[in-house]
Design an enzyme around this catalytic site. Structure first.
Site, mmCIF file in Angstrom:
data_model
loop_
_atom_site.group_PDB
_atom_site.id
_atom_site.type_symbol
_atom_site.label_atom_id
_atom_site.label_comp_id
_atom_site.label_asym_id
_atom_site.label_seq_id
_atom_site.Cartn_x
_atom_site.Cartn_y
_atom_site.Cartn_z
ATOM 1 N N ARG A 237 0.859 -1.177 0.000
ATOM 2 C CA ARG A 237 0.000 0.000 0.000
ATOM 3 C C ARG A 237 0.897 1.230 0.000
ATOM 4 N NH1 ARG A 237 -3.410 -2.731 -1.595
ATOM 5 N NH2 ARG A 237 -5.472 -3.173 -0.770
ATOM 6 N N GLU A 266 -2.819 7.678 -4.491
ATOM 7 C CA GLU A 266 -3.277 7.100 -5.771
ATOM 8 C C GLU A 266 -4.782 7.260 -6.005
ATOM 9 O OE1 GLU A 266 -2.063 2.927 -4.960
ATOM 10 O OE2 GLU A 266 -4.176 2.412 -5.223
ATOM 11 N N HIS A 298 -1.298 0.159 -9.755
ATOM 12 C CA HIS A 298 -2.017 -0.818 -8.914
ATOM 13 C C HIS A 298 -2.574 -1.971 -9.764
ATOM 14 C CE1 HIS A 298 -3.940 -1.003 -4.701
ATOM 15 N NE2 HIS A 298 -3.886 -2.213 -5.202
HETATM 16 P P1 NAI Z 1 -1.194 -11.101 4.810
HETATM 17 O O1 NAI Z 1 -2.138 -10.621 5.835
HETATM 18 O O2 NAI Z 1 -1.223 -12.549 4.412
HETATM 19 O O3 NAI Z 1 0.316 -10.772 5.253
HETATM 20 C C1 NAI Z 1 0.731 -9.531 5.743
HETATM 21 C C2 NAI Z 1 1.907 -9.780 6.674
HETATM 22 O O4 NAI Z 1 2.449 -8.518 7.054
HETATM 23 C C3 NAI Z 1 1.494 -10.507 7.976
HETATM 24 O O5 NAI Z 1 2.296 -11.659 8.166
HETATM 25 C C4 NAI Z 1 1.743 -9.460 9.055
HETATM 26 O O6 NAI Z 1 2.162 -10.025 10.285
HETATM 27 C C5 NAI Z 1 2.864 -8.645 8.395
HETATM 28 N N1 NAI Z 1 3.106 -7.353 9.044
HETATM 29 C C6 NAI Z 1 2.246 -6.556 9.734
HETATM 30 N N2 NAI Z 1 2.903 -5.469 10.215
HETATM 31 C C7 NAI Z 1 4.196 -5.579 9.802
HETATM 32 C C8 NAI Z 1 5.359 -4.780 9.985
HETATM 33 N N3 NAI Z 1 5.343 -3.649 10.703
HETATM 34 N N4 NAI Z 1 6.526 -5.206 9.429
HETATM 35 C C9 NAI Z 1 6.572 -6.355 8.731
HETATM 36 N N5 NAI Z 1 5.500 -7.161 8.528
HETATM 37 C C10 NAI Z 1 4.328 -6.762 9.053
HETATM 38 O O7 NAI Z 1 -1.413 -10.190 3.546
HETATM 39 P P2 NAI Z 1 -1.071 -10.493 2.021
HETATM 40 O O8 NAI Z 1 -2.213 -11.177 1.367
HETATM 41 O O9 NAI Z 1 0.275 -11.113 1.931
HETATM 42 O O10 NAI Z 1 -1.018 -9.007 1.431
HETATM 43 C C11 NAI Z 1 -0.053 -8.070 1.850
HETATM 44 C C12 NAI Z 1 -0.497 -6.693 1.401
HETATM 45 O O11 NAI Z 1 -0.409 -6.612 -0.020
HETATM 46 C C13 NAI Z 1 -2.001 -6.402 1.679
HETATM 47 O O12 NAI Z 1 -2.203 -5.948 2.973
HETATM 48 C C14 NAI Z 1 -2.318 -5.370 0.660
HETATM 49 O O13 NAI Z 1 -2.117 -4.107 1.226
HETATM 50 C C15 NAI Z 1 -1.320 -5.628 -0.462
HETATM 51 N N6 NAI Z 1 -1.959 -6.061 -1.702
HETATM 52 C C16 NAI Z 1 -1.654 -5.391 -2.859
HETATM 53 C C17 NAI Z 1 -2.242 -5.755 -4.060
HETATM 54 C C18 NAI Z 1 -1.880 -5.073 -5.347
HETATM 55 O O14 NAI Z 1 -2.569 -5.279 -6.364
HETATM 56 N N7 NAI Z 1 -0.842 -4.268 -5.391
HETATM 57 C C19 NAI Z 1 -3.243 -6.822 -4.106
HETATM 58 C C20 NAI Z 1 -3.434 -7.514 -2.845
HETATM 59 C C21 NAI Z 1 -2.826 -7.118 -1.689
#
Ligand code: NAI
Length: 336
Positions: A237, A266, A298
């Site tokens: 994000r 964005e 995005h």
């Molecule tokens: P997820 O929930 O499976 O994993 C996120 C991880 O980040 C978790 O393990 C959490 O503990 C960790 N985390 C939280 N705070 C943190 C910190 N301060 N430092 C390091 N790690 C931390 O989420 P997922 O599915 O892997 O997605 C990650 C992010 O990708 C989403 O939250 C979303 O914002 C973004 N995303 C972007 C897309 C795009 O099209 N560009 C599409 C889908 C998701």
């Protein structure tokens, strides 16, 4: 259930109609091009649910209008829910649903595409060759083998990136306040603390959600710790990176490469064809001037598999809310 779908693009309609047909056309979708905010919210009149995407604005005033019109379910067709006032939704009795996982491969593969493009300068080579310029100056890359990749957030997407980069024989280090020791060590990666990740990584890739704790995680202090010539990739994000600090890091040469699929501001910029207008966001316009910055709007999620998954899970969320009074994947004020 009657569902008003905001920020609809032709591709949303195609995948939602296909998934709805496959489930017996159980839902009735009204496709609206308008982005959801307090001005467009009245368009949801007569619908029991709305379906929103990442740049729709689900703040308290908007939610109050929706609730006042009889909307009961906010079905997000995204994993992230940082754009929703969850406290307001709870107070107004609005259920919130999301799509926690559609295709982590889609985002991970786009991340790696950005790493390869920036390193081997494919975006420049493509244009040069089309203009009959076959000179190699300025296209020099580096071998990925043996480089250290720092993965920030080892959830579904981060672990996939780690796995792919191990395939390039990179050393993978990661940081996550909720580590998945078994998952990461099975891939051959290792957890390190935050300063260590910043100190050691040749490539840093961000895969944490945007929360108050991760807003501007990459700030001037973090950038100052990074290796000179570091590559920074953000497909999570926009708000995780302080864009002004990023620009300073690019100007003073500390940062060697930047790949962004997301941007702090964005909203109102991405997902629209603005090619006949001047860019009014000066910070974004400045980013575009750097030869070592690659930006996509995005699009990391944008694969057939991901769009199918998003449509199917959204429809399952709506159906579960209709029959059981709760969506399959609820988001509460405490999170997803
Ligand atoms: P997820 O929930 O499976 O994993 C996120 C991880 O980040 C978790 O393990 C959490 O503990 C960790 N985390 C939280 N705070 C943190 C910190 N301060 N430092 C390091 N790690 C931390 O989420 P997922 O599915 O892997 O997605 C990650 C992010 O990708 C989403 O939250 C979303 O914002 C973004 N995303 C972007 C897309 C795009 O099209 N560009 C599409 C889908 C998701």
């Amino acid at each position: 259930m009657k569902v008003a779908v905001f920020s609809t693009h032709p591709f949303d309609r195609r995948f939602f109609d296909a998934a709805n047909a496959a489930s017996g056309d159980a839902q009735s979708f009204t496709y609206l091009e308008a982005r959801l905010d307090m001005q467009s919210a009245p368009l949801a009149a007569g619908h029991q649910a709305i379906c929103a995407f990442v740049n729709d604005r689900l703040d308290r005033p908007t939610l109050e209008i929706l609730a006042g019109q009889g909307v009961r379910l906010l079905a997000l067709r995204s994993a992230g829910f940082n754009h929703v006032d969850l406290q307001a939704a709870a107070e107004l009795g609005l259920a919130v649903a999301r799509v926690p996982a559609y295709s982590p491969d889609a985002i991970a593969e786009h991340t790696v595409a950005m790493i390869l493009t920036l390193n081997r300068k494919i975006h420049k080579a493509y244009n040069r060759v089309r203009e009959g310029n076959f000179a190699l100056d300025g296209l020099l890359g580096f071998d990925l083998r043996g480089r250290t990749v720092g993965v920030v957030g080892t959830g579904k997407i981060g672990l996939n990136v780690a796995r792919i980069m191990r395939g390039f024989d990179c050393t993978v280090i990661a940081h996550d306040p909720y580590p998945d020791e078994a998952g990461l060590s099975a891939i051959g990666g290792a957890y390190v603390d935050w300063p260590d990740l910043l100190d050691r990584s040749d490539i840093i890739s961000l895969h944490c959600p945007l929360t108050p704790g991760t807003r501007h995680l990459i700030d001037a202090a973090a950038i100052a710790r990074m290796k000179p010539d570091v590559m920074l990739i953000n497909t999570s994000r926009g708000g995780v990176v302080d864009t002004r600090a990023l620009i300073d890091g690019l100007k003073n040469g500390r940062i060697g490469y930047v790949g962004l699929d997301v941007y702090e501001e964005e909203e109102g910029l991405f997902f629209s064809d603005l090619s006949d207008q001047p860019i009014r966001d000066d910070v974004f316009a400045r980013l575009l001037t750097f030869p070592n910055v690659l930006i996509t709007g995005h699009q990391a999620f944008f694969t057939r598999e991901a769009l199918t998954g998003i449509a199917e899970t959204t429809i399952a969320n709506i159906a579960a809310f209709e029959t059981d009074g709760a969506p399959l994947y609820p988001v509460t004020a405490q999170g997803g």
